[in-house]
Design a protein around this motif. Structure first.
Motif, mmCIF file in Angstrom:
data_model
loop_
_atom_site.group_PDB
_atom_site.id
_atom_site.type_symbol
_atom_site.label_atom_id
_atom_site.label_comp_id
_atom_site.label_asym_id
_atom_site.label_seq_id
_atom_site.Cartn_x
_atom_site.Cartn_y
_atom_site.Cartn_z
ATOM 1 N N ALA A 178 40.810 40.133 44.568
ATOM 2 C CA ALA A 178 40.311 41.205 43.708
ATOM 3 C C ALA A 178 41.417 42.090 43.152
ATOM 4 C CB ALA A 178 39.310 42.052 44.498
ATOM 5 N N GLU A 179 42.406 42.425 43.989
ATOM 6 C CA GLU A 179 43.472 43.323 43.535
ATOM 7 C C GLU A 179 44.291 42.685 42.413
ATOM 8 O OE1 GLU A 179 45.626 46.998 43.662
ATOM 9 O OE2 GLU A 179 43.690 46.369 44.472
ATOM 10 N N ALA A 180 44.694 41.434 42.614
ATOM 11 C CA ALA A 180 45.471 40.731 41.592
ATOM 12 C C ALA A 180 44.660 40.570 40.315
ATOM 13 C CB ALA A 180 45.923 39.374 42.115
ATOM 14 N N ALA A 181 43.351 40.295 40.458
ATOM 15 C CA ALA A 181 42.494 40.103 39.286
ATOM 16 C C ALA A 181 42.346 41.397 38.490
ATOM 17 C CB ALA A 181 41.118 39.605 39.729
ATOM 18 N N ALA A 182 42.108 42.508 39.180
ATOM 19 C CA ALA A 182 41.943 43.794 38.500
ATOM 20 C C ALA A 182 43.200 44.172 37.714
ATOM 21 C CB ALA A 182 41.601 44.883 39.516
ATOM 22 N N ARG A 183 44.348 43.905 38.307
ATOM 23 C CA ARG A 183 45.595 44.241 37.623
ATOM 24 C C ARG A 183 45.920 43.247 36.512
ATOM 25 N NH1 ARG A 183 48.086 48.368 40.191
ATOM 26 N NH2 ARG A 183 47.400 48.850 42.319
ATOM 27 N N HIS A 184 45.559 41.980 36.715
ATOM 28 C CA HIS A 184 45.830 40.944 35.716
ATOM 29 C C HIS A 184 45.013 41.160 34.448
ATOM 30 C CE1 HIS A 184 46.811 36.964 34.135
ATOM 31 N NE2 HIS A 184 45.523 36.691 34.019
ATOM 32 N N TYR A 185 43.732 41.493 34.619
ATOM 33 C CA TYR A 185 42.847 41.596 33.456
ATOM 34 C C TYR A 185 42.727 43.018 32.898
ATOM 35 C CZ TYR A 185 41.384 36.836 34.514
ATOM 36 O OH TYR A 185 41.375 35.476 34.726
ATOM 37 N N TYR A 186 42.821 44.029 33.776
ATOM 38 C CA TYR A 186 42.561 45.405 33.335
ATOM 39 C C TYR A 186 43.679 46.397 33.637
ATOM 40 C CZ TYR A 186 37.881 43.439 32.971
ATOM 41 O OH TYR A 186 36.811 42.648 32.640
ATOM 42 N N ARG A 187 44.719 45.946 34.339
ATOM 43 C CA ARG A 187 45.859 46.808 34.681
ATOM 44 C C ARG A 187 45.446 48.028 35.503
ATOM 45 N NH1 ARG A 187 50.092 44.820 31.778
ATOM 46 N NH2 ARG A 187 49.576 43.617 29.900
ATOM 47 N N ILE A 188 44.485 47.828 36.385
ATOM 48 C CA ILE A 188 44.030 48.882 37.297
ATOM 49 C C ILE A 188 43.866 48.280 38.686
ATOM 50 C CG2 ILE A 188 42.842 50.219 35.506
ATOM 51 C CD1 ILE A 188 40.216 48.968 36.440
ATOM 52 N N PRO A 189 43.852 49.109 39.737
ATOM 53 C CA PRO A 189 43.590 48.577 41.086
ATOM 54 C C PRO A 189 42.130 48.179 41.249
ATOM 55 C CG PRO A 189 43.811 50.959 41.155
ATOM 56 C CD PRO A 189 44.167 50.547 39.763
ATOM 57 N N ALA A 190 41.865 47.332 42.210
ATOM 58 C CA ALA A 190 40.499 46.839 42.441
ATOM 59 C C ALA A 190 39.532 47.963 42.766
ATOM 60 C CB ALA A 190 40.502 45.815 43.568
ATOM 61 N N ALA A 191 40.024 49.041 43.349
ATOM 62 C CA ALA A 191 39.166 50.170 43.729
ATOM 63 C C ALA A 191 38.562 50.867 42.513
ATOM 64 C CB ALA A 191 39.957 51.172 44.555
ATOM 65 N N LYS A 192 39.192 50.719 41.342
ATOM 66 C CA LYS A 192 38.747 51.451 40.161
ATOM 67 C C LYS A 192 37.971 50.598 39.155
ATOM 68 C CE LYS A 192 42.349 54.993 40.362
ATOM 69 N NZ LYS A 192 43.435 55.700 39.617
ATOM 70 N N LEU A 193 37.596 49.393 39.522
ATOM 71 C CA LEU A 193 36.848 48.539 38.604
ATOM 72 C C LEU A 193 35.483 49.144 38.280
ATOM 73 C CD1 LEU A 193 37.622 45.022 40.114
ATOM 74 C CD2 LEU A 193 38.234 45.786 37.806
ATOM 75 N N GLY A 194 35.174 49.251 36.994
ATOM 76 C CA GLY A 194 33.862 49.717 36.569
ATOM 77 C C GLY A 194 32.837 48.610 36.623
ATOM 78 N N ALA A 195 31.583 48.947 36.394
ATOM 79 C CA ALA A 195 30.493 47.977 36.510
ATOM 80 C C ALA A 195 30.662 46.818 35.528
ATOM 81 C CB ALA A 195 29.159 48.673 36.290
ATOM 82 N N SER A 196 30.949 47.098 34.280
ATOM 83 C CA SER A 196 31.086 46.051 33.269
ATOM 84 C C SER A 196 32.297 45.165 33.554
ATOM 85 C CB SER A 196 31.212 46.683 31.880
ATOM 86 O OG SER A 196 31.321 45.684 30.883
ATOM 87 N N GLN A 197 33.398 45.782 33.945
ATOM 88 C CA GLN A 197 34.594 45.012 34.285
ATOM 89 C C GLN A 197 34.320 44.085 35.475
ATOM 90 O OE1 GLN A 197 36.983 48.513 34.969
ATOM 91 N NE2 GLN A 197 38.119 48.253 33.038
ATOM 92 N N ALA A 198 33.657 44.619 36.484
ATOM 93 C CA ALA A 198 33.347 43.842 37.677
ATOM 94 C C ALA A 198 32.412 42.682 37.360
ATOM 95 C CB ALA A 198 32.715 44.745 38.740
#
Length: 237
Positions: A178-198
């Motif tokens: 999850a952490e690598a994915a959040a940063r790869h696609y959205y440049r944010i940590p996994a903790a900050k993924l919004g509903a649509s992004q998730a």
């Protein structure tokens, strides 16, 4: 006077045809069991699936590397947890590791096509495959996957199973967790993924390398909207 060699007795044939394969099978299962027991409170590191994919990547690019960063369960957005459960395994919190109804439907689809194209796998089964097995499709591999699945469910609670899954699942070419994915696609940590992004990340899971290269398909957008509507009813472990 020369001695004649005796022909192998019945016991020798039994040993090589039956006992040795059974002993090897049991030894492999013990290895899986001990590994899973250790991973109850230790990070798995790289999985069999990761190593397989890295080897494939390095065939064309010897310098290729995997991107993964382990983060604890509480540092992964609940949006992503709900989205993955809604998309991959709606009954995750309730079943014993296997959704037999989904397996039956998958078997029927495979029978119609005369080949294995659907697995009907739960999150626990997907984790079993990623940790230890190859990506090949066969009923023999599926049988081993079921054994490992029940080991996971016996030795770990649902939260730990899901925590490991969230940290090792493939989200793109060389992108794991999850952490690598959040940063790869959205440049944010996994903790900050919004509903649509998730929701979009969850929809990518069945074919992450394809969607990594094709991020704006109509199917991805439609399916993301469906998962967004379902996320509210997803039960978290």
């Amino acid at each position: 006077m020369t001695k004649t060699r005796k022909a192998p007795g019945r016991w020798s044939w039994v040993k090589w045809v039956f006992i040795v394969p059974v002993a090897l099978f049991i030894a492999v299962q013990i290895y899986f069991f001990v590994q899973i027991w250790w991973w109850r409170d230790h990070e798995p590191g790289t999985t069999a699936f990761m190593r397989q994919q890295l080897a494939a990547m390095q065939e064309t690019n010897p310098n290729a590397k995997l991107v993964q960063q382990w983060v604890p369960y509480e540092r992964i957005s609940n949006n992503l947890k709900r989205a993955i459960i809604a998309s991959e395994d709606a009954n995750f919190s309730d079943h014993d590791g296997v959704d037999w109804e989904a397996l039956e439907k998958a078997y029927e689809r495979n029978a119609k096509r005369n080949k294995v194209t659907h697995g009907g796998s739960t999150i626990t089964q997907q984790l079993a495959k990623n940790l230890f097995l190859s990506g090949s499709r066969s009923y023999l591999r599926k049988g081993q996957e079921l054994i490992i699945t029940y080991m996971l469910e016996t030795l770990m609670d649902k939260r730990r199973i899901f925590e490991i899954y969230l940290n090792v699942v493939e989200f793109g070419r060389g992108v794991y967790g999850a952490e690598a994915a959040a940063r790869h696609y959205y440049r944010i940590p996994a903790a900050k993924l919004g509903a649509s992004q998730a929701a979009r990340l969850a929809v990518m899971l069945p074919n992450p390398r394809y969607y990594d290269a094709h991020r704006d398909t109509r199917y991805l957008s439609r399916r993301t909207a469906v998962i967004l509507r379902r996320m509210g009813s997803a039960d978290l472990p």
